[in-house]
Design a protein around this motif. Structure first.
Motif, short mmCIF file in Angstrom:
data_model
loop_
_atom_site.label_atom_id
_atom_site.label_comp_id
_atom_site.label_asym_id
_atom_site.label_seq_id
_atom_site.Cartn_x
_atom_site.Cartn_y
_atom_site.Cartn_z
N ALA A 148 11.77 4.93 2.48
CA ALA A 148 10.76 5.33 3.46
C ALA A 148 10.06 4.11 4.05
O ALA A 148 9.80 4.05 5.26
N ILE A 149 9.77 3.14 3.21
CA ILE A 149 9.13 1.91 3.70
C ILE A 149 10.05 1.20 4.67
O ILE A 149 9.62 0.74 5.73
N HIS A 150 11.33 1.15 4.34
CA HIS A 150 12.30 0.51 5.24
C HIS A 150 12.35 1.25 6.58
O HIS A 150 12.36 0.62 7.64
N LEU A 184 12.38 5.15 -9.18
CA LEU A 184 11.17 5.46 -9.92
C LEU A 184 10.20 6.27 -9.07
O LEU A 184 9.34 6.94 -9.58
N TYR A 185 10.35 6.19 -7.77
CA TYR A 185 9.42 6.90 -6.88
C TYR A 185 10.15 8.00 -6.18
O TYR A 185 11.25 8.00 -5.87
N ALA A 221 0.83 -1.20 0.00
CA ALA A 221 0.00 0.00 0.00
C ALA A 221 0.87 1.25 0.00
O ALA A 221 0.56 2.23 -0.69
N MET A 222 1.95 1.23 0.76
CA MET A 222 2.86 2.37 0.78
C MET A 222 3.47 2.60 -0.60
O MET A 222 3.64 3.75 -1.03
N LEU A 223 3.79 1.52 -1.30
CA LEU A 223 4.28 1.67 -2.68
C LEU A 223 3.22 2.29 -3.57
O LEU A 223 3.52 3.16 -4.39
N ALA A 224 1.98 1.84 -3.42
CA ALA A 224 0.89 2.39 -4.23
C ALA A 224 0.68 3.88 -3.94
O ALA A 224 0.25 4.62 -4.82
N VAL A 241 11.41 -3.09 6.99
CA VAL A 241 11.53 -4.17 6.02
C VAL A 241 12.55 -3.75 4.96
O VAL A 241 12.47 -2.64 4.43
N LYS A 242 13.48 -4.63 4.67
CA LYS A 242 14.52 -4.32 3.67
C LYS A 242 13.88 -3.99 2.32
O LYS A 242 12.87 -4.58 1.92
#
Length: 98
Positions: free
Chosen positions: A41-43, A97-98, A31-34, A48-49
């Motif tokens: 930032a997710i890490h 890409l983000y 969801a964070m990627l979406a 999570v790696k």
């Protein structure tokens, strides 16, 4: 006579099968990627790696309908956000890409 025991695993055949993280954590990361969060930032937020999140994303692509249904049911996304997520998969999840 020997008994054969069968173990039923609820997640077999899904993106969540044999993962070491909770289903909710995997969905949160996707969801964070979406939402166009970076892998860094997710890490930072989820611990999570980056490589693990990318692996989950590749696996999720094979289960696109199931994952979209879960994300649409549990998070407020537009179709455009989900399309961007799968575009990310199409670009092989390359960083930057983000």
């Amino acid at each position: 006579m020997t008994e054969t025991l069968f173990t039923f695993v609820e997640t077999i055949g899904t993106v969540f099968y044999a993962r070491r993280r909770l289903q909710g954590t995997i969905l949160d990361c996707l969801a964070m990627l979406a939402e166009r969060n970076s892998l860094a930032a997710i890490h930072r937020v989820k611990g999570v790696k980056e490589e693990t999140v990318l692996a989950w994303l590749q696996i999720a692509a094979a289960h696109v309908e199931q994952i979209e249904a879960l994300l649409l049911a549990n998070y407020s996304f537009t179709r455009a956000q989900l399309d961007a997520l799968w575009t990310h998969v199409g670009n092989k999840g390359e960083k930057g890409l983000y």
